[in-house]
Design a protein around this motif. Structure first.
Motif, PDB file in Angstrom:
ATOM      1  N   LEU A 238     -15.533 -10.175   0.963  1.00 34.63           N
ATOM      2  CA  LEU A 238     -14.964  -9.446   2.092  1.00 34.63           C
ATOM      3  C   LEU A 238     -13.522  -9.878   2.349  1.00 34.63           C
ATOM      4  CD1 LEU A 238     -15.348  -7.439   4.398  1.00 34.63           C
ATOM      5  CD2 LEU A 238     -16.301  -9.297   5.782  1.00 34.63           C
ATOM      6  N   GLY A 239     -13.242 -11.159   2.176  1.00 37.80           N
ATOM      7  CA  GLY A 239     -11.884 -11.649   2.314  1.00 37.80           C
ATOM      8  C   GLY A 239     -10.959 -11.071   1.256  1.00 37.80           C
ATOM      9  N   VAL A 240     -11.482 -10.869   0.052  1.00 41.49           N
ATOM     10  CA  VAL A 240     -10.695 -10.254  -1.014  1.00 41.49           C
ATOM     11  C   VAL A 240     -10.310  -8.827  -0.631  1.00 41.49           C
ATOM     12  CG1 VAL A 240     -10.693  -9.558  -3.436  1.00 41.49           C
ATOM     13  CG2 VAL A 240     -11.773 -11.708  -2.765  1.00 41.49           C
ATOM     14  N   VAL A 241     -11.277  -8.068  -0.118  1.00 45.22           N
ATOM     15  CA  VAL A 241     -11.004  -6.698   0.320  1.00 45.22           C
ATOM     16  C   VAL A 241      -9.961  -6.691   1.433  1.00 45.22           C
ATOM     17  CG1 VAL A 241     -12.010  -4.645   1.383  1.00 45.22           C
ATOM     18  CG2 VAL A 241     -13.284  -5.884  -0.371  1.00 45.22           C
ATOM     19  N   LEU A 242     -10.066  -7.642   2.337  1.00 47.81           N
ATOM     20  CA  LEU A 242      -9.115  -7.731   3.442  1.00 47.81           C
ATOM     21  C   LEU A 242      -7.692  -7.959   2.931  1.00 47.81           C
ATOM     22  CD1 LEU A 242      -8.624  -7.945   6.529  1.00 47.81           C
ATOM     23  CD2 LEU A 242      -9.057 -10.394   6.303  1.00 47.81           C
ATOM     24  N   ALA A 243      -7.529  -8.892   2.005  1.00 49.67           N
ATOM     25  CA  ALA A 243      -6.197  -9.177   1.461  1.00 49.67           C
ATOM     26  C   ALA A 243      -5.637  -7.981   0.701  1.00 49.67           C
ATOM     27  CB  ALA A 243      -6.260 -10.403   0.550  1.00 49.67           C
ATOM     28  N   LEU A 244      -6.470  -7.315  -0.079  1.00 47.94           N
ATOM     29  CA  LEU A 244      -6.012  -6.164  -0.848  1.00 47.94           C
ATOM     30  C   LEU A 244      -5.677  -4.977   0.054  1.00 47.94           C
ATOM     31  CD1 LEU A 244      -8.423  -6.300  -3.929  1.00 47.94           C
ATOM     32  CD2 LEU A 244      -6.128  -7.256  -3.674  1.00 47.94           C
ATOM     33  N   THR A 245      -6.393  -4.848   1.154  1.00 47.90           N
ATOM     34  CA  THR A 245      -6.062  -3.807   2.127  1.00 47.90           C
ATOM     35  C   THR A 245      -4.711  -4.071   2.766  1.00 47.90           C
ATOM     36  OG1 THR A 245      -8.436  -3.495   2.587  1.00 47.90           O
ATOM     37  CG2 THR A 245      -6.874  -2.596   4.182  1.00 47.90           C
ATOM     38  N   PHE A 246      -4.438  -5.328   3.038  1.00 48.17           N
ATOM     39  CA  PHE A 246      -3.171  -5.710   3.658  1.00 48.17           C
ATOM     40  C   PHE A 246      -1.978  -5.362   2.770  1.00 48.17           C
ATOM     41  CE2 PHE A 246       0.195  -8.926   4.015  1.00 48.17           C
ATOM     42  CZ  PHE A 246       0.559  -8.773   5.343  1.00 48.17           C
ATOM     43  N   ILE A 247      -2.070  -5.666   1.495  1.00 42.87           N
ATOM     44  CA  ILE A 247      -0.914  -5.440   0.618  1.00 42.87           C
ATOM     45  C   ILE A 247      -0.791  -3.985   0.163  1.00 42.87           C
ATOM     46  CG2 ILE A 247      -0.844  -7.830  -0.158  1.00 42.87           C
ATOM     47  CD1 ILE A 247      -2.115  -5.354  -2.626  1.00 42.87           C
ATOM     48  N   GLY A 248      -1.844  -3.181   0.317  1.00 45.68           N
ATOM     49  CA  GLY A 248      -1.815  -1.804  -0.175  1.00 45.68           C
ATOM     50  C   GLY A 248      -1.484  -0.756   0.859  1.00 45.68           C
ATOM     51  N   LEU A 249      -1.506  -1.104   2.142  1.00 45.90           N
ATOM     52  CA  LEU A 249      -1.279  -0.120   3.199  1.00 45.90           C
ATOM     53  C   LEU A 249       0.070   0.589   3.103  1.00 45.90           C
ATOM     54  CD1 LEU A 249      -2.181   1.245   5.856  1.00 45.90           C
ATOM     55  CD2 LEU A 249      -1.196  -0.717   7.069  1.00 45.90           C
ATOM     56  N   PRO A 250       1.182  -0.116   2.866  1.00 49.22           N
ATOM     57  CA  PRO A 250       2.481   0.588   2.850  1.00 49.22           C
ATOM     58  C   PRO A 250       2.579   1.678   1.788  1.00 49.22           C
ATOM     59  CG  PRO A 250       2.795  -1.787   2.973  1.00 49.22           C
ATOM     60  CD  PRO A 250       1.359  -1.564   2.686  1.00 49.22           C
ATOM     61  N   PHE A 251       1.864   1.537   0.678  1.00 51.96           N
ATOM     62  CA  PHE A 251       1.961   2.540  -0.379  1.00 51.96           C
ATOM     63  C   PHE A 251       1.453   3.893   0.101  1.00 51.96           C
ATOM     64  CE2 PHE A 251       1.904  -1.473  -2.661  1.00 51.96           C
ATOM     65  CZ  PHE A 251       2.901  -1.292  -3.602  1.00 51.96           C
ATOM     66  N   VAL A 252       0.358   3.887   0.845  1.00 55.14           N
ATOM     67  CA  VAL A 252      -0.192   5.149   1.342  1.00 55.14           C
ATOM     68  C   VAL A 252       0.683   5.727   2.447  1.00 55.14           C
ATOM     69  CG1 VAL A 252      -2.198   6.245   2.407  1.00 55.14           C
ATOM     70  CG2 VAL A 252      -2.525   4.422   0.728  1.00 55.14           C
ATOM     71  N   VAL A 253       1.102   4.880   3.383  1.00 55.13           N
ATOM     72  CA  VAL A 253       1.896   5.356   4.515  1.00 55.13           C
ATOM     73  C   VAL A 253       3.213   5.948   4.040  1.00 55.13           C
ATOM     74  CG1 VAL A 253       3.047   4.691   6.649  1.00 55.13           C
ATOM     75  CG2 VAL A 253       0.824   3.703   6.080  1.00 55.13           C
ATOM     76  N   ARG A 254       3.919   5.239   3.176  1.00 56.05           N
ATOM     77  CA  ARG A 254       5.241   5.699   2.740  1.00 56.05           C
ATOM     78  C   ARG A 254       5.157   6.880   1.778  1.00 56.05           C
ATOM     79  NH1 ARG A 254       7.230   4.086   7.056  1.00 56.05           N
ATOM     80  NH2 ARG A 254       7.838   1.897   7.202  1.00 56.05           N
ATOM     81  N   THR A 255       4.016   7.113   1.170  1.00 56.90           N
ATOM     82  CA  THR A 255       3.862   8.286   0.315  1.00 56.90           C
ATOM     83  C   THR A 255       3.517   9.528   1.116  1.00 56.90           C
ATOM     84  OG1 THR A 255       3.060   6.833  -1.460  1.00 56.90           O
ATOM     85  CG2 THR A 255       2.700   9.179  -1.730  1.00 56.90           C
ATOM     86  N   VAL A 256       2.683   9.380   2.139  1.00 51.97           N
ATOM     87  CA  VAL A 256       2.240  10.524   2.936  1.00 51.97           C
ATOM     88  C   VAL A 256       3.252  10.885   4.015  1.00 51.97           C
ATOM     89  CG1 VAL A 256       0.407  11.356   4.469  1.00 51.97           C
ATOM     90  CG2 VAL A 256      -0.171   9.980   2.467  1.00 51.97           C
ATOM     91  N   GLN A 257       3.952   9.894   4.534  1.00 56.55           N
ATOM     92  CA  GLN A 257       4.844  10.112   5.678  1.00 56.55           C
ATOM     93  C   GLN A 257       5.891  11.199   5.447  1.00 56.55           C
ATOM     94  OE1 GLN A 257       6.590   6.465   7.053  1.00 56.55           O
ATOM     95  NE2 GLN A 257       7.444   7.371   8.896  1.00 56.55           N
ATOM     96  N   PRO A 258       6.648  11.195   4.342  1.00 55.68           N
ATOM     97  CA  PRO A 258       7.650  12.264   4.169  1.00 55.68           C
ATOM     98  C   PRO A 258       7.040  13.651   3.985  1.00 55.68           C
ATOM     99  CG  PRO A 258       7.521  10.902   2.206  1.00 55.68           C
ATOM    100  CD  PRO A 258       6.735  10.206   3.265  1.00 55.68           C
ATOM    101  N   VAL A 259       5.854  13.731   3.404  1.00 52.22           N
ATOM    102  CA  VAL A 259       5.200  15.031   3.241  1.00 52.22           C
ATOM    103  C   VAL A 259       4.784  15.584   4.595  1.00 52.22           C
ATOM    104  CG1 VAL A 259       3.293  16.245   2.137  1.00 52.22           C
ATOM    105  CG2 VAL A 259       4.420  14.367   0.943  1.00 52.22           C
ATOM    106  N   LEU A 260       4.259  14.717   5.448  1.00 51.37           N
ATOM    107  CA  LEU A 260       3.910  15.161   6.796  1.00 51.37           C
ATOM    108  C   LEU A 260       5.143  15.569   7.579  1.00 51.37           C
ATOM    109  CD1 LEU A 260       1.149  12.670   8.017  1.00 51.37           C
ATOM    110  CD2 LEU A 260       0.936  15.135   7.749  1.00 51.37           C
TER     111      LEU A 260
END
Length: 292
Positions: A157-179
């Motif tokens: 579960l800690g592994v998932v938490l760390a990977l979620t932390f480092i991966g969030l900006p990729f989704v936000v910055r990819t979707v944000q300009p399209v929105l």
């Protein structure tokens, strides 16, 4: 006529002239930076032969590490796909005090060294940490998960938490300009025709942003698969339980087993390439279906 159109497109003038020179430089640069290192990796793994690579791939410890790396990366990418879309939606559609601060915080995993992120997460989510102590034994939240409470750090579960932390900006910055470029009048037209909010989102907005969302998901997944620094401090690194594949590669290198480390890296590379290929094929199929 078709050949004339092809030639006209091929010889269409560009702002930056020199097609052959720039193409040659691009191919040479990609060859030096990407192709040659990957080729060297396959050559090094080939020292133990195909049978040796298969034997390493079927080793129980390697299988457990690969299962954790790819499984946790997939879960983290899916979580980021949902919540990254929500964050991007809030940043684009709403105005509120401190919006620029929130927007800057999204990029924090980009700027923060991964080792610092791992130490911080391990400190917060350990049994004696600020967050980990709230779900540990003796608390009312922890009792919901049993007499021993909920263990976050030093578990998968800690592994998932760390990977979620480092991966969030990729989704936000990819979707944000399209929105941001999405025409709000399309939503208003759907609402005027009697469509509910759920129908408007699922049939009007989601198809338009789905390619960007899938791209962000793929980037977050690819980033998480190879993550090392932020994971080793919170994973616990217990073989067969919380040991990730990149750590196993480092362990092989410390044992001077370079061919074995290269073999594990090749296995990860092949699996990652196949998964990304599947994602790209599905994305192209969805684009063609929406255009049709």
């Amino acid at each position: 006529m078709a050949s004339t159109g092809f030639l006209s497109r091929r010889h269409r003038p560009s702002v930056i002239p020199g097609f052959r020179a720039t193409l040659g430089f691009s191919l040479a640069y990609l060859g030096v930076i990407v192709l040659i290192p990957i080729a060297a990796l396959f050559v090094k793994a080939g020292e133990i032969g195909f049978g040796g690579v298969v034997a390493i791939a079927l080793d129980s410890r390697v299988l457990a590490a690969l299962r954790l790396s790819f499984g946790a990366s997939l879960v983290a990418a899916l979580i980021n796909g949902v919540f990254g879309l929500i964050v991007a939606w809030v940043l684009v559609r709403y105005r509120f005090p401190g919006k620029r601060v929130v927007d800057a915080i999204v990029d924090l995993p980009f700027a923060l060294p991964t080792a610092v992120a791992g130490i911080t997460l391990a400190t917060l989510y350990a049994r004696n940490g600020w967050v980990g102590g709230l779900v540990g034994p003796g608390t009312w939240v922890g009792e919901l998960f049993g007499p021993k409470g909920m263990m976050i750090a030093y578990t998968p579960l800690g592994v998932v938490l760390a990977l979620t932390f480092i991966g969030l900006p990729f989704v936000v910055r990819t979707v944000q300009p399209v929105l941001a470029d999405f025409d709000v009048e399309t939503e208003e037209a759907a609402a005027s025709l009697g469509a509910s909010r759920i129908a408007t989102f699922s049939r009007v907005i989601l198809p338009a942003i789905l390619p960007a969302l899938v791209t962000g998901f793929a980037l977050a997944f690819a980033r998480a698969v190879g993550e090392y620094g932020s994971v080793i401090f919170i994973a616990g690194n217990i073989p067969m339980v919380s040991e990730i594949a990149p750590l196993l590669i480092v362990t092989k290198l410390e044992e001077y087993n370079y061919a074995g480390a290269a073999a594990i890296a090749v296995i990860m590379l092949v699996i990652s390439f196949f998964l990304l290929l599947v994602i790209n094929v599905l994305q192209r199929w969805n684009q063609s279906r929406m255009q049709a």
